[in-house]
Write a protein that holds these residues in place. Sequence first.
Motif, PDB file in Angstrom:
ATOM      1  N   ILE A  29      32.954 -37.826  10.582  1.00 43.98           N
ATOM      2  CA  ILE A  29      33.024 -37.863   9.426  1.00 43.98           C
ATOM      3  C   ILE A  29      33.163 -39.336   8.625  1.00 43.98           C
ATOM      4  O   ILE A  29      32.285 -39.793   7.963  1.00 43.98           O
ATOM      5  CB  ILE A  29      33.349 -36.882   8.407  1.00 43.98           C
ATOM      6  N   SER A  30      33.896 -40.175   9.108  1.00 48.17           N
ATOM      7  CA  SER A  30      34.313 -41.047   7.793  1.00 48.17           C
ATOM      8  C   SER A  30      32.804 -42.011   9.011  1.00 48.17           C
ATOM      9  O   SER A  30      32.685 -43.103   8.268  1.00 48.17           O
ATOM     10  CB  SER A  30      35.972 -41.602   8.806  1.00 48.17           C
ATOM     11  N   GLU A  31      32.787 -41.811  10.029  1.00 51.91           N
ATOM     12  CA  GLU A  31      32.103 -42.821  11.205  1.00 51.91           C
ATOM     13  C   GLU A  31      30.888 -42.206  10.381  1.00 51.91           C
ATOM     14  O   GLU A  31      30.567 -43.793  10.060  1.00 51.91           O
ATOM     15  CB  GLU A  31      32.426 -42.499  12.514  1.00 51.91           C
ATOM     16  N   ALA A  32      30.424 -41.652  10.136  1.00 51.20           N
ATOM     17  CA  ALA A  32      28.889 -41.783   9.355  1.00 51.20           C
ATOM     18  C   ALA A  32      29.163 -42.184   8.414  1.00 51.20           C
ATOM     19  O   ALA A  32      27.888 -43.245   8.137  1.00 51.20           O
ATOM     20  CB  ALA A  32      28.828 -39.511   9.115  1.00 51.20           C
ATOM     21  N   ALA A  74      23.864 -40.705   1.205  1.00 51.96           N
ATOM     22  CA  ALA A  74      23.779 -39.158   1.393  1.00 51.96           C
ATOM     23  C   ALA A  74      25.291 -38.443   1.691  1.00 51.96           C
ATOM     24  O   ALA A  74      26.233 -39.477   1.439  1.00 51.96           O
ATOM     25  CB  ALA A  74      23.051 -39.234   3.365  1.00 51.96           C
ATOM     26  N   ASP A  75      24.824 -36.856   1.282  1.00 47.97           N
ATOM     27  CA  ASP A  75      26.474 -36.726   2.112  1.00 47.97           C
ATOM     28  C   ASP A  75      26.967 -36.115   3.085  1.00 47.97           C
ATOM     29  O   ASP A  75      25.913 -35.983   3.350  1.00 47.97           O
ATOM     30  CB  ASP A  75      27.495 -36.294   0.300  1.00 47.97           C
ATOM     31  N   VAL A  76      28.042 -36.698   3.422  1.00 49.20           N
ATOM     32  CA  VAL A  76      28.963 -35.978   5.191  1.00 49.20           C
ATOM     33  C   VAL A  76      29.323 -34.682   4.719  1.00 49.20           C
ATOM     34  O   VAL A  76      30.427 -34.306   4.716  1.00 49.20           O
ATOM     35  CB  VAL A  76      28.950 -36.677   5.932  1.00 49.20           C
ATOM     36  N   ILE A  77      29.026 -33.703   5.549  1.00 46.60           N
ATOM     37  CA  ILE A  77      29.629 -31.718   5.937  1.00 46.60           C
ATOM     38  C   ILE A  77      29.975 -31.534   6.778  1.00 46.60           C
ATOM     39  O   ILE A  77      29.085 -31.662   8.119  1.00 46.60           O
ATOM     40  CB  ILE A  77      29.045 -31.502   4.871  1.00 46.60           C
ATOM     41  N   VAL A 136      28.636 -31.816  12.823  1.00 49.98           N
ATOM     42  CA  VAL A 136      28.643 -32.437  11.478  1.00 49.98           C
ATOM     43  C   VAL A 136      26.793 -32.986  10.641  1.00 49.98           C
ATOM     44  O   VAL A 136      26.305 -32.918  11.134  1.00 49.98           O
ATOM     45  CB  VAL A 136      28.823 -34.069  11.842  1.00 49.98           C
ATOM     46  N   PHE A 137      26.422 -33.031   9.100  1.00 48.80           N
ATOM     47  CA  PHE A 137      25.449 -32.627   8.444  1.00 48.80           C
ATOM     48  C   PHE A 137      25.449 -33.677   7.715  1.00 48.80           C
ATOM     49  O   PHE A 137      25.964 -33.968   6.815  1.00 48.80           O
ATOM     50  CB  PHE A 137      24.818 -31.014   7.999  1.00 48.80           C
ATOM     51  N   VAL A 138      24.297 -34.747   7.642  1.00 55.27           N
ATOM     52  CA  VAL A 138      24.215 -35.545   6.665  1.00 55.27           C
ATOM     53  C   VAL A 138      23.396 -34.811   5.952  1.00 55.27           C
ATOM     54  O   VAL A 138      22.198 -34.756   6.078  1.00 55.27           O
ATOM     55  CB  VAL A 138      23.566 -36.906   7.179  1.00 55.27           C
ATOM     56  N   ARG A 139      23.515 -34.904   4.385  1.00 52.85           N
ATOM     57  CA  ARG A 139      22.662 -34.361   3.464  1.00 52.85           C
ATOM     58  C   ARG A 139      22.126 -35.055   2.757  1.00 52.85           C
ATOM     59  O   ARG A 139      22.358 -36.102   2.179  1.00 52.85           O
ATOM     60  CB  ARG A 139      23.578 -33.251   2.355  1.00 52.85           C
ATOM     61  N   PHE A 140      20.839 -35.433   3.142  1.00 56.60           N
ATOM     62  CA  PHE A 140      20.079 -36.428   2.199  1.00 56.60           C
ATOM     63  C   PHE A 140      19.777 -35.317   0.851  1.00 56.60           C
ATOM     64  O   PHE A 140      18.840 -34.177   0.665  1.00 56.60           O
ATOM     65  CB  PHE A 140      18.768 -37.071   2.549  1.00 56.60           C
ATOM     66  N   ASP A 141      19.523 -36.302  -0.038  1.00 55.20           N
ATOM     67  CA  ASP A 141      18.357 -35.988  -1.751  1.00 55.20           C
ATOM     68  C   ASP A 141      16.729 -35.748  -1.259  1.00 55.20           C
ATOM     69  O   ASP A 141      16.180 -36.144  -0.390  1.00 55.20           O
ATOM     70  CB  ASP A 141      18.314 -37.061  -2.545  1.00 55.20           C
ATOM     71  N   VAL A 145      29.120 -32.365  19.909  1.00 55.43           N
ATOM     72  CA  VAL A 145      28.833 -33.577  18.586  1.00 55.43           C
ATOM     73  C   VAL A 145      27.271 -33.154  18.656  1.00 55.43           C
ATOM     74  O   VAL A 145      26.946 -33.890  19.085  1.00 55.43           O
ATOM     75  CB  VAL A 145      29.438 -34.783  18.180  1.00 55.43           C
ATOM     76  N   ASP A 146      27.029 -32.191  17.532  1.00 52.06           N
ATOM     77  CA  ASP A 146      25.712 -32.872  17.047  1.00 52.06           C
ATOM     78  C   ASP A 146      25.693 -33.545  15.318  1.00 52.06           C
ATOM     79  O   ASP A 146      26.391 -32.740  14.748  1.00 52.06           O
ATOM     80  CB  ASP A 146      25.525 -31.184  16.843  1.00 52.06           C
ATOM     81  N   LEU A 147      25.060 -34.116  15.195  1.00 48.26           N
ATOM     82  CA  LEU A 147      24.948 -35.272  13.912  1.00 48.26           C
ATOM     83  C   LEU A 147      23.333 -34.706  13.337  1.00 48.26           C
ATOM     84  O   LEU A 147      22.654 -35.345  14.091  1.00 48.26           O
ATOM     85  CB  LEU A 147      25.476 -36.244  14.500  1.00 48.26           C
ATOM     86  N   VAL A 148      23.269 -33.963  12.373  1.00 47.32           N
ATOM     87  CA  VAL A 148      22.223 -33.385  11.501  1.00 47.32           C
ATOM     88  C   VAL A 148      21.746 -33.576  10.175  1.00 47.32           C
ATOM     89  O   VAL A 148      22.517 -33.053   9.942  1.00 47.32           O
ATOM     90  CB  VAL A 148      22.113 -31.673  12.162  1.00 47.32           C
ATOM     91  N   PRO A 149      20.485 -34.940  10.360  1.00 45.56           N
ATOM     92  CA  PRO A 149      19.949 -34.983   9.420  1.00 45.56           C
ATOM     93  C   PRO A 149      19.368 -33.726   8.581  1.00 45.56           C
ATOM     94  O   PRO A 149      18.674 -32.875   8.999  1.00 45.56           O
ATOM     95  CB  PRO A 149      19.530 -35.905   9.021  1.00 45.56           C
ATOM     96  N   CYS A 150      20.103 -33.454   7.168  1.00 46.08           N
ATOM     97  CA  CYS A 150      19.389 -32.419   6.141  1.00 46.08           C
ATOM     98  C   CYS A 150      19.259 -32.764   5.233  1.00 46.08           C
ATOM     99  O   CYS A 150      19.028 -33.632   4.366  1.00 46.08           O
ATOM    100  CB  CYS A 150      20.278 -30.852   6.579  1.00 46.08           C
TER     101      CYS A 150
END
Lengths: 461, 461
Positions: A46-49, A60-63, A82-87, A129-134
Amino acid sequence: MLSPPPRERGHMTGRDLDEVVSTVRQRVTPSEEERRRLQRTADELISEAEAAMDDLGIEADVIQVGSTARGTWVSGDRDIDVFVRFDPDRPRAELERCGLEIGKRVLPDGREEYAEHPYVTGQRDGFDVDLVPCYRVESATEIESAVDRTPFHNEYLAARITADVADDVRLFKQFLKGIRAYGSDLRTRGFSGYLSELLVLEYGGFEAVLDAASDWHPPVRLDPEDHGTTTFDDPLVVIDPTDPERNVAAVVAAENVARLQHHARAFLADPTESRFFAEEPDSLSKRAVRNHLERRDTTPLAVRFQPPDIVEDQLYPQLRRSLDGLHTGLDQHGFEVLRGTVLADTTAVLFVELSVASRPAVERHEGPPVHVGEHAEEFLSKYAETNAYGPFIDADRYVVERERSVTTAREFVEERLFEVSLGAQVETALAEDYDVLTGADVASLAPEFGTELARYFNPTA
Amino acid sequence: MLSPPPRERGHMTGRDLDEVVSTVRQRVTPSEEERRRLQRTADELISEAEAAMDDLGIEADVIQVGSTARGTWVSGDRDIDVFVRFDPDRPRAELERCGLEIGKRVLPDGREEYAEHPYVTGQRDGFDVDLVPCYRVESATEIESAVDRTPFHNEYLAARITADVADDVRLFKQFLKGIRAYGSDLRTRGFSGYLSELLVLEYGGFEAVLDAASDWHPPVRLDPEDHGTTTFDDPLVVIDPTDPERNVAAVVAAENVARLQHHARAFLADPTESRFFAEEPDSLSKRAVRNHLERRDTTPLAVRFQPPDIVEDQLYPQLRRSLDGLHTGLDQHGFEVLRGTVLADTTAVLFVELSVASRPAVERHEGPPVHVGEHAEEFLSKYAETNAYGPFIDADRYVVERERSVTTAREFVEERLFEVSLGAQVETALAEDYDVLTGADVASLAPEFGTELARYFNPTA
């Protein structure tokens, strides 16, 4: 073969079941060490993202989401999501581009995958690890793609899953794994983690789920938030607490609902640890395959080809559709299918076992009733000049015995395969090339598919 | 094979048809000499019967009935029917005894036959003579046995059949002979003489019958006296003018109705004499039978046995019922039947040609849906200890693949024949002994049944 039939529940003592459950609970509960290691890695990711976002000037925010975020994972599971949430105002193209950029920074050795949109998947400290934008939408009903829903699921469960419930979720998930019904991937078509958690919440615990499932009469409909607005045809319907129009269990095959019912009954009647831990069957040798075929005295037929380059969630439904098409085509031509299965690894196989693999040179073909003048005339003209037997009259109809176009299943598959309904990309792959194996030659599948064939030739509930 | 398809009726000229009909009329009309000889013999038989009655002190009257009495016989037919009518108050046993006594006096070389009650049949001057006792009842609805009806039929027709009508009756009968649909015996299940005469009367002539039959849409119902009181399921219903509750065409098989329709159309479209005169096909040799079987690539199977000692009218229905039973039994066990027939001469044969003659060692057997708890338990217990594959779950059900009890049609016929529904006396005869022929051995039927097999392997309408 099959485990012993369920007995009266009164026969077992509570202690048996409690002992078994307690032993399994110990095996599936992650140790403090496992939890710590996992959390450390998740926090790092999360920190690295976040750092990558700063660096790239992305807002964005990361959860963290999924079972490892909620403490409901089964010891040994190694998935961190880990999901990266965009507006939601961001254009989709930008979300995809930014998501991948962040993903590649955090997981430089990761690779791009594509579900509804692209994400990055890779390894870190032994975790997958999956790093997924949403998109950060207002509610689950406003999602733009399926992954946007995940944070809502996470939020809903996080507020409700206590440590005790998490314990029972792990037991139920392990039970589903043991009976090969866990996982919403389209190969398994089983129970997802989210669905498992909802069922435990709905019924109040592991044993309560099994008790309830024992008595299910599908179709079963559950609606935890009592807000469902749609009807579904599925054998199991669990309305999504975050979306009144969605069936969380839509993917669960009737077979997996039945399997849960069967094993729930069997376990409650005779609790054993082994039901939680499915053993892979020993891979069959070529000789063992031949022995099975000899004992069964069926005609096996395998269509082997290079699988199309698509993910399993696309491949398996297409393979199944193709097997159905083949099955129907063979049946329609009189080549009765006993059973079949699809196999996929470095090659793909449509496998059927035939009860009837060859037919005579002639087939009966019924014409119109004799009294229907105009049709009768057409039929008579059509067959008058052929080498068919007849036309003759049987009861009130014209009948001919005409030459069959194909007389063996092998010939059908070699010459008429593309007349059956096939999955689109499977069809393309078959159009490239395919082998047809029949009889003892089918044993040559054993080195690649020995385990699958072991399961096929030793079918259990 | 089949005659050419019917063409538009407009294509033919009236003369073609008239010419053909006129030629055939000449062939089927008995000469004056034939008529005289027949009448002389009939008169003699009647006188002798009357003399025997006087001699024996029996009170009755003697009449000639049937087509030879009405002048509607086809040249060459050689049946003379003489009925001895008793007062209905006479006990049945007495009628039978007296009837036989008169019969034996008139036809000392004749033999006793049994329909509903006994009569004597024999030869005289080259004619086939039946001497039949019956009751002189008030009306056809009061009959005690079927033969009592005959005098009413005779009386009804005698009053209506003019010389012209008799001509057309002969043509129609000959047409029915030519298409193998003449005769109400239970082997043929075709059109009786009485029915043929009624149809010609009803429609007004030979061509009119064919015209009408061309357009029939079975079920067809005719009621010349418009007095019918009963409904019937038969494809052709002709209410008996002498009995409102009887269908004169009850015995006519759907196939023979269809055959008349087919050939009526074909004849009107393309009138030829040959349609009136069916040629017996050349008897097939053993080699020819083998060639047919090879070409068709079916598995033939024949059950050969000593026929029970019963008349054809009893034998053929029983053979057909037995063939149906065999057909059903084979189909139910997965041995698909393409076609079959019954054969009877000095031996009797149930003959089938199979499309599928062997099955694997296992068969799929579906159990209850998994959710039906109590049945599921029974099913699981039943198969847990067997060597069946499974039980496993397919969709929502339990399924096993269990050992098949029989894997070849031959085995089925050798071991399970008496499980199928058989005609009673055929069953008794089979219980004595039977042979099962399969494959090329079936050709050994050719010497006895070459003509029937020729028809079987060259089926036409």
